[in-house]
Design a protein around this motif. Structure first.
Motif, mmCIF file in Angstrom:
data_model
loop_
_atom_site.group_PDB
_atom_site.id
_atom_site.type_symbol
_atom_site.label_atom_id
_atom_site.label_comp_id
_atom_site.label_asym_id
_atom_site.label_seq_id
_atom_site.Cartn_x
_atom_site.Cartn_y
_atom_site.Cartn_z
ATOM 1 N N GLY A 150 0.794 -1.221 0.000
ATOM 2 C CA GLY A 150 0.000 0.000 0.000
ATOM 3 C C GLY A 150 0.826 1.269 0.000
ATOM 4 O O GLY A 150 0.384 2.314 -0.494
ATOM 5 N N LEU A 151 2.030 1.217 0.555
ATOM 6 C CA LEU A 151 2.881 2.405 0.582
ATOM 7 C C LEU A 151 3.471 2.726 -0.785
ATOM 8 O O LEU A 151 4.124 3.755 -0.950
ATOM 9 N N LYS A 152 3.225 1.874 -1.766
ATOM 10 C CA LYS A 152 3.581 2.206 -3.141
ATOM 11 C C LYS A 152 2.789 3.426 -3.623
ATOM 12 O O LYS A 152 3.238 4.169 -4.487
ATOM 13 N N ASP A 153 1.590 3.592 -3.082
ATOM 14 C CA ASP A 153 0.687 4.656 -3.538
ATOM 15 C C ASP A 153 0.081 5.364 -2.328
ATOM 16 O O ASP A 153 -1.116 5.252 -2.059
ATOM 17 N N PRO A 154 0.895 6.102 -1.565
ATOM 18 C CA PRO A 154 0.384 6.741 -0.353
ATOM 19 C C PRO A 154 -0.659 7.819 -0.626
ATOM 20 O O PRO A 154 -1.551 8.049 0.196
ATOM 21 N N ASP A 155 -0.567 8.478 -1.782
ATOM 22 C CA ASP A 155 -1.527 9.535 -2.086
ATOM 23 C C ASP A 155 -2.953 9.007 -2.138
ATOM 24 O O ASP A 155 -3.884 9.630 -1.609
ATOM 25 N N THR A 156 -3.135 7.848 -2.784
ATOM 26 C CA THR A 156 -4.478 7.264 -2.852
ATOM 27 C C THR A 156 -4.959 6.856 -1.472
ATOM 28 O O THR A 156 -6.126 7.076 -1.102
ATOM 29 N N ALA A 157 -4.078 6.277 -0.676
ATOM 30 C CA ALA A 157 -4.457 5.854 0.674
ATOM 31 C C ALA A 157 -4.941 7.039 1.506
ATOM 32 O O ALA A 157 -5.979 6.969 2.177
ATOM 33 N N ILE A 158 -4.209 8.127 1.461
ATOM 34 C CA ILE A 158 -4.591 9.310 2.241
ATOM 35 C C ILE A 158 -5.908 9.884 1.727
ATOM 36 O O ILE A 158 -6.778 10.283 2.512
#
Length: 361
Positions: A329-337
């Motif tokens: 998931g930290l590959k795409d932190p922007d989406t997670a946030i």
């Protein structure tokens, strides 16, 4: 053939572990970051949340060295490139391939060039390619444009292509199917996974089939591949010129392994279907909150597909189901946030203020 190293190294990486199933010899110069041996995590909370009555295990490929499944294929691609005397490698990527190629090229001492679609790559993946020292070129186009250029560069004979059009990439990726069978004692009833460039579903089917033929498994699973609705060329039956989806890893309009994916679905009695971005993001959050596993959005496509299949009554009670979680998931932190639905609470630096903020007063 025995490529297993001294006992001081309990896990030798996928090439040495599965050398008898791979196109290597005792003199092959293995380039490894000790990829593979990723956990098969049970997910009973997710199953309960979607109303299922079966066992679900998630192949958590986020724990590979560059945090995605691409490392399995890249150890083979870079190893064979080195064996052939290559000095440089190139790939087109939506992110994970670039990170993996850059890391393994650095390990081997090879120059690495990556082509990325401008503005269409998650920042965590871009950061990796840059840190590993790859020459990174951002093109004004999509992944399919980048892959076309990479193919053309490969035809010059001056640089080795390490995308999944390179057949040894598929050879490395099939080892995940071996590991699933080793862990379970046999193949599952169903295997769910995301489909972008379609190399992974092709590779898993090859792996399950080879293990069956070698007598190391008694069955093969139904292969259930899932594309994003905005990037679903296999489902639609024609290339998508401008693919769009929040799941950047599978934002591909003309998969290189299209036929391999169709073969896997057909021969296994499975299917390739699509899910919407809304369904992907729902499954993305649901997994994190029921199992404590954070994955990149593409991983949630097969989970959204599993929800569809459960609602349609397609998963018999008591089935054994596995699913590939392709990247962290930290590959795409922007989406997670953006989709988490929560923001930090700002308060004064006192016990009373914090207690009030969290509802303890």
């Amino acid at each position: 053939m025995n490529l297993v190293p001294k006992p001081a190294y309990p896990w030798p990486g996928v090439i040495r572990r599965y050398a008898d199933f791979l196109p290597v010899t005792a003199t092959t110069p293995v380039v490894t970051l000790l990829e593979g041996n990723t956990p098969l995590v049970p997910a009973p909370g997710f199953v309960r949340a979607i109303g299922g009555k079966f066992e679900l295990y998630l192949k958590y490929e986020a724990l590979n060295p560059t945090c995605s499944f691409k490392d399995r294929g890249m150890t083979m691609a870079i190893t064979k490139a080195l064996e052939r005397g290559a000095k440089a490698v190139v790939c087109a990527s939506t992110g994970n391939t670039s990170a993996s190629a850059a890391a393994y090229a650095a390990r081997a001492g090879l120059k690495c060039v990556v082509l990325l679609p401008e503005g269409k790559i998650a920042l965590g993946k871009l950061a990796q390619a840059l840190m590993y020292g790859a020459t990174t070129v951002s093109i004004r186009g999509n992944f399919d444009d980048a892959l076309r250029i990479v193919r053309e560069l490969g035809e010059t004979g001056l640089i080795e292509v390490v995308n999944s059009i390179n057949p040894v990439r598929i050879e490395g990726q099939k080892t995940a199917a071996f590991e699933i069978c080793d862990a379970l004692g046999d193949a599952p009833d169903f295997h769910f996974l995301p489909v972008g460039n379609a190399g992974n579903i092709t590779a898993y089917w090859r792996g399950f089939s080879e293990y069956l033929n070698a007598g190391k498994a008694d069955t093969r699973p139904r292969m259930m591949g899932w594309q994003a609705a905005g990037a679903a060329p296999i489902v639609l039956g024609h290339p998508v010129e401008h693919p769009e989806t929040v799941a950047t890893a599978i934002r591909i309009g003309n998969p290189a392994s299209w036929q391999g994916a169709l073969t896997a679905a057909s021969e296994s009695g499975g299917a390739i279907r699509s899910v919407t971005d809304e369904e992907i993001l729902h499954a993305y959050k649901l997994l994190a909150r029921t199992e404590g596993l954070m994955v990149e959005p593409a991983c949630a496509a097969p989970l959204a597909g599993l929800i569809q299949a459960v609602r349609a009554g397609e998963i018999p009670d008591g089935s054994l189901v596995t699913a590939t979680m392709t990247g962290h998931g930290l590959k795409d932190p922007d989406t997670a946030i953006r989709v988490a639905g929560f923001e930090p609470i700002v308060t004064d630096a006192t016990r009373e203020a914090v207690a009030s903020a969290i509802g303890l007063s």
